[in-house]
Design an enzyme around this catalytic site. Sequence first.
Site, PDB file in Angstrom:
ATOM      1  N   GLY A 293       2.227  -1.697  15.777  1.00 20.81           N
ATOM      2  CA  GLY A 293       3.497  -2.402  15.946  1.00 20.81           C
ATOM      3  C   GLY A 293       3.291  -3.888  16.186  1.00 20.81           C
ATOM      4  O   GLY A 293       2.393  -4.513  15.622  1.00 20.81           O
ATOM      5  N   SER A 294       4.119  -4.443  17.088  1.00 19.35           N
ATOM      6  CA  SER A 294       4.170  -5.900  17.249  1.00 19.35           C
ATOM      7  C   SER A 294       2.879  -6.512  17.759  1.00 19.35           C
ATOM      8  O   SER A 294       2.641  -7.703  17.539  1.00 19.35           O
ATOM      9  CB  SER A 294       5.323  -6.281  18.186  1.00 19.35           C
ATOM     10  OG  SER A 294       6.563  -6.032  17.545  1.00 19.35           O
ATOM     11  N   THR A 295       2.014  -5.741  18.425  1.00 18.08           N
ATOM     12  CA  THR A 295       0.744  -6.317  18.874  1.00 18.08           C
ATOM     13  C   THR A 295      -0.129  -6.720  17.693  1.00 18.08           C
ATOM     14  O   THR A 295      -1.033  -7.543  17.828  1.00 18.08           O
ATOM     15  CB  THR A 295      -0.033  -5.332  19.770  1.00 18.08           C
ATOM     16  OG1 THR A 295      -0.274  -4.116  19.041  1.00 18.08           O
ATOM     17  CG2 THR A 295       0.756  -5.004  21.034  1.00 18.08           C
TER      18      THR A 295
END
Length: 464
Positions: A293-295
């Site tokens: 995801g966003s990481t």
Amino acid sequence: MKVSKFTVRRRLFWLLMVLCLLFAALAVRLAYVQIGKGAELSAKAEDSWRRNIPYSAKRGEISDRNGNVLAYNITTPTVMAIPVQIKNPEQTAKSLAPLLGMTEESVLKSITKRQSIVRLQPGGRKITMEKAQQIRDLALPGIVVAEDNKRYYPFGGLAAHILGFTGGYNQGLTGVESKYDSLLSGMNGSVSYLSDAGGRLMPGSSEKYVEPKDGLNLTLTIDKTIQSIIERELDQAMDRLQADSALTIAMNPKTGEILGMAARPGYEPGAYQEYDSAVYNRNLPIWMTYEPGSTFKIITLAAALEEKKVDLLNDRFFDPGYVKVGGATLRCWKKGGHGSQTFLQVVENSCNPGFVALGQRLGKETLFQYIKNFGFGSKTGIDLNGEENGILFKLPQVGPVELATTSFGQGVSVTPIQQITAVSAAINGGKLFKPFVAKAWTNAETGEVVSETKPQLVRQVISE
């Protein structure tokens, strides 16, 4: 036909010469065996007569980086039998059975085997010192109490997935106990004696003691304080969120040293038999794969900055809350979008459509090359068994949608150890280090450092 006396004498002479030659050859051979090969043959004879009672070497201790011992040995005697020296097998079995918690029949079966030495299992392995003394006091012919070791983990389940555990014969089965088993285990010793063909002790012979060579002590990179804190937080998170699993890794980004690593559900190495094998065989921080995801946007951002595809302060992007790519609608987490923003704000807002734009600017070849250079799609090489590769799209399969979703961390599969190693490279000056848990090896007797692991630079991924 009459044979002359001269012929008879000549034949006797030659017969005598042959006998002399044979006697001389025999004398030479005997001298060779006695003098030239004497020591070797004597050693072989003694070796065939000698019987060994094994003495286990002490397994090396495992400590954290500050010297806190996380695994060490407890002396636990083991009972052995030399069947041919047992004078009354039935009475011996009757005396031993109650002390070993075994039936008389099973003890009798063991001590009457046609073997030189027999371990009395299971009751005779790793017994208490008190019980060992009781057996010694019986003074039973042919029964020997030898020294053995049992692994002890003083902090219970702390760092269990890193430490691992040992089996019934002190052999490493998981974790660093398995990975470095040959260095930790050392070399066993023995007490040996001379016996005749029937296995009976030779009169006047002496025992020979070969001292065991203890294993090396291992110092880990982990910090017990950090390890305790992250495990406490994991337990609280599991309880609060009623989660199925949880994991944490703490790593020094400048070296690749693992300062702490833990997973839940956990287990206690000293009682691993009481747990499902899936719990102790799967070290989630290096085994589990997940969609980051966003990481993962950190990787896309680093690649775009390195390739000078974006000016964070001066380039602007308008986010209506979604972006259409290849017939698919990819949405921002914020309904209605963030509107007009700089790319620095795209990063601050973790805006999916903005990162799709960065991925498109890079193109699939460039973005995926950076992803691989950051270590995704291949094992990091951490010194623990069971690491997985993760999953990436193959470049020919990457279309506009796959490029877009990858740019904000969806559609790819990574391991936690890959993710923390890559993010460390993004913030430590662009250096991708190989993660490791074994810091140093020391001699148990002298305390001398035998070897030390130095940080290993895999590659320079981006500029500082």
